[in-house]
Design a protein around this motif. Structure first.
Motif, PDB file in Angstrom:
ATOM      1  N   ALA A  91       7.868  78.068  49.885  1.00 44.26           N
ATOM      2  CA  ALA A  91       8.144  77.879  48.460  1.00 44.26           C
ATOM      3  C   ALA A  91       8.518  76.434  48.199  1.00 44.26           C
ATOM      4  O   ALA A  91       9.463  75.917  48.775  1.00 44.26           O
ATOM      5  CB  ALA A  91       9.280  78.793  48.016  1.00 44.26           C
ATOM      6  N   ASP A  96       9.041  78.984  42.535  1.00 48.48           N
ATOM      7  CA  ASP A  96       8.135  79.471  43.566  1.00 48.48           C
ATOM      8  C   ASP A  96       8.796  80.564  44.395  1.00 48.48           C
ATOM      9  O   ASP A  96       8.237  81.642  44.611  1.00 48.48           O
ATOM     10  CB  ASP A  96       7.831  78.317  44.540  1.00 48.48           C
ATOM     11  CG  ASP A  96       6.401  77.863  44.473  1.00 48.48           C
ATOM     12  OD1 ASP A  96       5.737  78.211  43.479  1.00 48.48           O
ATOM     13  OD2 ASP A  96       5.969  77.173  45.415  1.00 48.48           O
ATOM     14  N   ARG A  99       9.488  83.750  42.482  1.00 51.30           N
ATOM     15  CA  ARG A  99       8.249  84.480  42.221  1.00 51.30           C
ATOM     16  C   ARG A  99       7.810  85.235  43.477  1.00 51.30           C
ATOM     17  O   ARG A  99       7.458  86.408  43.431  1.00 51.30           O
ATOM     18  CB  ARG A  99       7.156  83.508  41.754  1.00 51.30           C
ATOM     19  CG  ARG A  99       6.012  84.190  41.036  1.00 51.30           C
ATOM     20  CD  ARG A  99       4.984  83.186  40.505  1.00 51.30           C
ATOM     21  NE  ARG A  99       5.579  81.986  39.939  1.00 51.30           N
ATOM     22  CZ  ARG A  99       5.427  80.756  40.448  1.00 51.30           C
ATOM     23  NH1 ARG A  99       4.702  80.570  41.550  1.00 51.30           N
ATOM     24  NH2 ARG A  99       5.984  79.701  39.870  1.00 51.30           N
ATOM     25  N   ILE A 100       7.855  84.546  44.606  1.00 48.51           N
ATOM     26  CA  ILE A 100       7.440  85.190  45.860  1.00 48.51           C
ATOM     27  C   ILE A 100       8.290  86.430  46.125  1.00 48.51           C
ATOM     28  O   ILE A 100       7.780  87.513  46.433  1.00 48.51           O
ATOM     29  CB  ILE A 100       7.554  84.198  47.044  1.00 48.51           C
ATOM     30  CG1 ILE A 100       6.537  83.064  46.875  1.00 48.51           C
ATOM     31  CG2 ILE A 100       7.335  84.915  48.369  1.00 48.51           C
ATOM     32  CD1 ILE A 100       6.739  81.904  47.849  1.00 48.51           C
TER      33      ILE A 100
ATOM     34  N   MET C   1       1.778  81.245  49.934  1.00 43.93           N
ATOM     35  CA  MET C   1       1.040  80.267  49.141  1.00 43.93           C
ATOM     36  C   MET C   1       0.635  79.101  50.037  1.00 43.93           C
ATOM     37  O   MET C   1       1.464  78.261  50.370  1.00 43.93           O
ATOM     38  CB  MET C   1       1.914  79.772  47.991  1.00 43.93           C
ATOM     39  CG  MET C   1       1.095  79.541  46.746  1.00 43.93           C
ATOM     40  SD  MET C   1       2.098  78.854  45.437  1.00 43.93           S
ATOM     41  CE  MET C   1       3.098  80.273  45.012  1.00 43.93           C
ATOM     42  N   ALA C   4       1.536  75.412  48.975  1.00 47.12           N
ATOM     43  CA  ALA C   4       2.939  75.018  49.101  1.00 47.12           C
ATOM     44  C   ALA C   4       3.219  74.645  50.551  1.00 47.12           C
ATOM     45  O   ALA C   4       3.899  73.665  50.835  1.00 47.12           O
ATOM     46  CB  ALA C   4       3.854  76.148  48.654  1.00 47.12           C
ATOM     47  N   ARG C   5       2.653  75.433  51.445  1.00 50.08           N
ATOM     48  CA  ARG C   5       2.860  75.178  52.873  1.00 50.08           C
ATOM     49  C   ARG C   5       2.380  73.778  53.248  1.00 50.08           C
ATOM     50  O   ARG C   5       3.111  72.977  53.822  1.00 50.08           O
ATOM     51  CB  ARG C   5       2.109  76.240  53.668  1.00 50.08           C
ATOM     52  CG  ARG C   5       2.212  76.126  55.166  1.00 50.08           C
ATOM     53  CD  ARG C   5       1.453  77.306  55.771  1.00 50.08           C
ATOM     54  NE  ARG C   5       1.590  77.374  57.208  1.00 50.08           N
ATOM     55  CZ  ARG C   5       0.775  76.768  58.062  1.00 50.08           C
ATOM     56  NH1 ARG C   5      -0.229  76.028  57.606  1.00 50.08           N
ATOM     57  NH2 ARG C   5       0.966  76.891  59.361  1.00 50.08           N
ATOM     58  N   ILE C   8       4.512  71.036  51.616  1.00 47.86           N
ATOM     59  CA  ILE C   8       5.828  70.839  52.241  1.00 47.86           C
ATOM     60  C   ILE C   8       5.674  70.113  53.570  1.00 47.86           C
ATOM     61  O   ILE C   8       6.381  69.143  53.863  1.00 47.86           O
ATOM     62  CB  ILE C   8       6.553  72.192  52.438  1.00 47.86           C
ATOM     63  CG1 ILE C   8       6.914  72.794  51.073  1.00 47.86           C
ATOM     64  CG2 ILE C   8       7.802  72.028  53.287  1.00 47.86           C
ATOM     65  CD1 ILE C   8       7.428  74.219  51.132  1.00 47.86           C
TER      66      ILE C   8
END
Ligand code: SF4
Lengths: 481, 248, 217
Positions: A91, A96, A99-100, C1, C4-5, C8
């Motif tokens: 996230a 994020d 939501r997850i 997601m 996002a991974r 990051i």
């Protein structure tokens, strides 16, 4: 990406938020009592640990190392956790993450969750987000329950309700649990919470927790707690979701031998807290059938990018720095406008928010150093505070305010002997109308904050350097005589 | 020994008596004191408030003035803390090898007053006489940065006539904190209130410390309350002798 | 997601000023191995003093401690159960039969439902290792130690600790736990407790309120 840390973007400055709290004698009594008790216990169990400083050093080195290779260790964790039957999600920010989690809960057909105390979920505002989705979150840590039922804010990282005393807790429980005859002994209140929650532990299908440590090597998660509510949430539901900041990862299982000595002693003054739980993915016939980890950034990577402040991410959230802090002691955590309070809050909140909010927080410290002295992972908080003050000054949006102007002037004065001496003389002249019988009355501007509660002696008729010069002259004269 | 005095900006301007006491004390002990009037400030206020750029010229100034000193005596632990905790890093950031080396060479010769007396001169009894009930406040920088421990107390214990009483919560910050005292005036006042309670509980006539900054704050509060308790920098106690006509 | 991974991971790389780097794992391992560990690993006490310390620490946590010998273990367990008037007691699956009193009827863990756990008077388990300096018993939830909920829901937990299982320091315990690193692990230090109300320590919030430790010399 929008980074949010609880409501801190809307929070008033520390100075403002502190005012009503300083007036609250009950709150201040409660905070003084609680922090005195924890500090005393901590001091005892730290003193008996002969290798305390060595443990701190290794912990600090381990954290610094992990942060240098954070991507590697997160990937290692992900792989190991997945291999053990867990699922890892990433996230970027608070929304994020919320939501997850909400999607997962709904995906499993849940409309209720039981929660272990997690500062991270307070940071993301998870409970409100779930409520928005029609999912009810039940806090199960006693202190968190008090906060939730009392619609209050946490005032401490480890004991979020320490600003409430027994009769205040009784009032909250009486009303929300419908127990008109509830007594106010801590035993009665604890028993009421036990009854209130037990049914939920045995019924609710989804548990939510944070993580004290994520072990990269094994993919395990470690939770440290006292009451057993944690074990309930980790063991009884069918689904378990752990929301953890990316900085929670440590390289190896063996590292826990260091951190599990430091954390309980620092946090609650116990040699070991009643329960530590470790689990790895999903275990056959024992505990949840589905396990998810949500790895949260929400500004942590920008803290990582600031080499001088990176050590902020060493934090293991023990709250020893809060208990030791003479500023926190006066205001409680409620003045910090964030999930994170005390010295660590003063450095972590503005950094997560990329210094766009919470600029007063780095100034909420007298730089006394008590926090650094007790921090089990050796975060030099005063050093980071000063660094962040520098960032506030340098990144200031509004050009030269009164303070900046005064500082620039002072710098110019100190840069030259002539100007310094002139300023000393000028000060003596200019103080005239403000001085009565050798003392300043009320000074204008920022200095008024001084004279509001303290007296200030007028500038003496002779500075030291004038005395020195005079003395030299006298000596010369008597030498000639 | 020839001792170069760094009196500090606020002692120079606000507390000349402290500087005079240092001079009297060191001369009584047989040392020569010099004072270079080019000195101004160590830069702490700027540095700690976030104006780190503005502090840099003051570092250079300090190094220029004292680089050849045999020993520098500073009657203020927080200024020494500023130098020890921050000068090396500030110098390193300038990518100026000469400056960094000069700082490294100079710092071991910079002493807070009680360090100079006990560590450098090997003294505890400085021949002082101070017939008063005194309590000692351990300022934050003196303990957590300089780690003075009981140095000041060892000196005070040898003062004749003194009645030394322990200050409860001796290691708790008084709430001064430099610009903190005005930027966070109300919280600072609350911290001061606790400190004053502790002081008054000792029934001391005089509170002493190695920093006039804390003492200015503590005395400001005590005086506002008309508490009838005085403050005195430790130098003033150590400089006092039987022949002094006006005791504190 | 997945995005996002990636995002990051990329931010981490740029924050730590390292590009994507094939050798990172090897270098990480090397640097990790170089971290100094000057803290105490091995204890300094002899066996007797170690046991003493362990029992002392347990008392500090309000645990109830009984010492016994291997021969008298069944008798001792029976006594402890009797002393507290326990009737319905669940034995962890895989508990060695010879340690249980024969004249006492235990409910087997595998036959106990949640209701049984909620209503029973107590449970009996063994442990994997115990730590003297902190008064901790560690369950790795293998045979005889029960699933995690067994030692959680009931009000009373009787744990049998053998002298050779007691180590002095936390690092020694971790050495012994290494083979069980991926088991569920529960460190128990005294009965469940809270100090959330005015820092007053109250026993037994959600976990067992009573912990009986039978130390077998
Ligand atoms: S900064 Fe240090 S003392 Fe403060 S909560 Fe974090 S680990 Fe604990």
């Amino acid at each position: 990406m929008t980074i949010r840390v609880a409501e801190s973007a809307q929070a008033p400055s520390f100075q403002k938020a502190a005012l009503p709290l300083l007036e609250d004698a009950q709150l201040r009594r409660n905070v003084r009592h609680a922090t005195d008790v924890i500090q005393l216990k901590r001091a005892q169990v730290v003193a008996e640990t002969v290798d305390w400083q060595e443990l701190r050093t290794t912990a600090s080195d381990t954290k610094a190392h992990t942060l240098r290779y954070l991507d590697h260790y997160l990937l290692q964790f992900e792989k190991a956790c997945t291999a053990a039957g867990g699922q890892v999600h990433w996230a970027a920010d608070a929304d994020d993450a919320n939501r997850i989690v909400a999607d997962l809960v709904r995906g499993y057909g849940g409309n209720e969750v039981i929660k272990i105390k997690t500062m991270t979920s307070d940071e993301t505002g998870l409970n409100e987000a779930l409520e928005h989705e029609g999912i009810r979150a039940h806090e199960t840590d006693l202190a968190e329950l008090i906060i939730q039922l009392g619609r209050d804010r946490p005032s401490h990282i480890v004991a979020p309700a320490l600003h409430k005393n027994r009769s205040q807790v009784r009032e909250i429980f009486r009303e929300t649990m419908h127990l008109p005859d509830l007594g106010d002994r801590p035993e009665d209140l604890t028993a009421a919470a036990r009854r209130y929650l037990r049914e939920k532990f045995l019924r609710v299908k989804v548990g939510i927790c944070g993580a004290n440590f994520l072990v990269a090597e094994t993919g395990s998660v470690c939770i440290v707690e006292s009451e057993g509510n944690g074990r309930m949430c980790l063991t009884m539901p069918e689904v378990l979701i752990s929301l953890a900041g990316i900085e929670k990862v440590i390289p190896s299982f063996q590292d826990l031998e260091v951190f599990l000595q430091l954390l309980p002693r620092s946090a609650t003054g116990e040699r070991m807290n009643p329960y530590n739980s470790l689990w790895t993915g999903v275990h056959a016939n024992d505990g949840p059938k589905h396990f998810h980890v949500v790895l949260l950034d929400n500004g942590r990577t920008s803290v990582l990018a600031d080499a001088e402040a990176r050590q902020t991410l060493h934090c293991i959230r023990c709250a020893a720095c809060l208990n030791a802090c003479p500023v926190y002691r006066q205001t409680s955590g409620l003045a910090y406008g964030s999930s994170y309070s005390g010295p660590i809050g003063a450095i972590v909140t503005p950094q997560l928010l990329n210094m766009e909010h919470g600029q007063s927080l780095p100034y909420a410290s007298s730089l006394c150093g008590a926090c650094y002295e007790v921090c089990p992972v050796k975060i030099d908080i005063p050093e980071v505070l000063i660094h962040l003050r520098g960032r506030v000054v340098r990144e200031q949006k509004s050009a030269l305010d009164a303070e900046a102007l005064a500082m620039k002037m002072a710098a110019a004065i100190f840069a030259s002997r002539r100007r310094f001496e002139a300023a000393q003389r000028l000060g003596r002249l200019a103080q005239g109308p403000l001085v009565r019988k050798g003392w300043f009355g009320n000074l204008p501007g920022l200095l008024g904050n001084w004279t509001r509660v303290r007296d200030l002696r007028a500038l003496p008729p002779q500075t030291f350097r004038e005395w020195w010069k005079q003395r030299a002259k006298n000596a010369e004269r008597s030498g000639h005589a | 020994m020839r001792v170069s005095l760094f009196i500090t900006c606020y002692n120079d301007t606000l507390f000349p008596a402290t500087g005079q006491a240092v001079v009297r004390l060191l001369e009584r002990l047989g040392h020569t004191v010099d004072f270079n009037p080019e000195q101004t400030c160590c830069g702490q206020m700027h540095y700690n408030t976030g104006y780190q750029q503005e502090a840099l010229p003051l570092l250079r100034r300090f190094v220029r003035i004292y680089r050849d000193a045999e020993a520098v005596c500073v009657p203020s632990s927080s200024c020494v803390a500023m130098m020890r905790d921050h000068y090396p890093k500030m110098a390193a950031e300038q990518n100026d090898a000469g400056l960094a080396r000069a700082v490294d060479e100079l710092l071991p010769r910079v002493y807070e007053l009680t360090e100079l007396l006990v560590h450098r001169f090997g003294l505890e009894d400085v021949g002082a006489y101070f017939p008063h009930r005194v309590t000692y406040h351990a300022s934050c920088h003196s303990q957590r940065s300089l780690h003075l421990g009981d140095l000041p107390l060892r000196l005070l214990r040898k003062v004749r006539g003194i009645e030394l009483v322990d200050l409860p919560n001796i290691d708790r910050c008084c709430g001064f904190g430099g610009t903190f005292a005005v930027k966070m005036g109300d919280v600072s006042a609350a911290m001061l209130a606790e400190k004053m309670r502790d002081v008054e509980n000792t029934r001391a006539e005089v509170v002493t410390a190695v920093d006039n900054s804390c003492l200015m704050h503590i005395f400001g509060g005590l005086h506002r309350q008309r508490a009838g308790v005085e403050t005195a920098h430790i130098a003033e106690i150590l400089a006092a002798t039987e022949s002094d006509e006006v005791p504190a | 997601m997945p995005d996002a991974r990636d995002a990051i991971l990329e931010r981490i790389c740029s924050a730590t000023r390292r590009g994507a780097d094939e050798n990172a794992p090897a270098r990480a391992a090397e640097e990790f191995a170089a971290i100094a560990r000057p803290y105490l690993r091995a204890g300094r006490l002899d066996a007797e003093a170690r046991l003493h310390l362990f029992i002392d620490r347990l008392h500090d946590y309000d645990a109830h401690v009984v010492e016994t010998s291997a021969d008298s273990l069944p008798r001792t367990i029976a006594n402890v159960l009797q002393q507290h008037g326990q009737r319905k007691v669940i034995a962890a699956d895989g508990l060695p039969h010879e340690m249980l009193p024969r004249d006492f009827e235990f409910l087997a863990e595998r036959e106990a439902g949640i209701e049984d756990l909620n209503e029973c008077d107590g449970i009996v388990t063994v442990c994997t290792v115990a730590i003297a300096s902190t008064g901790t018993i560690v369950l790795a939830h293998g045979p005889g130690e029960g699933a995690r909920r067994l030692s959680l829901i009931p009000d009373r937990h009787l744990c049998v600790v053998r002298a050779h299982q007691v180590v002095e320091t936390v690092p020694e315990a971790f050495d012994r736990l290494a083979p069980s690193a991926t088991h569920p692990l529960t460190f128990i230090s005294g009965p469940s407790a809270t100090a959330d109300i005015e820092m007053t320590r109250i026993r037994g919030v959600h976990g067992p309120r009573f912990l009986d430790v039978v130390v077998v010399r």
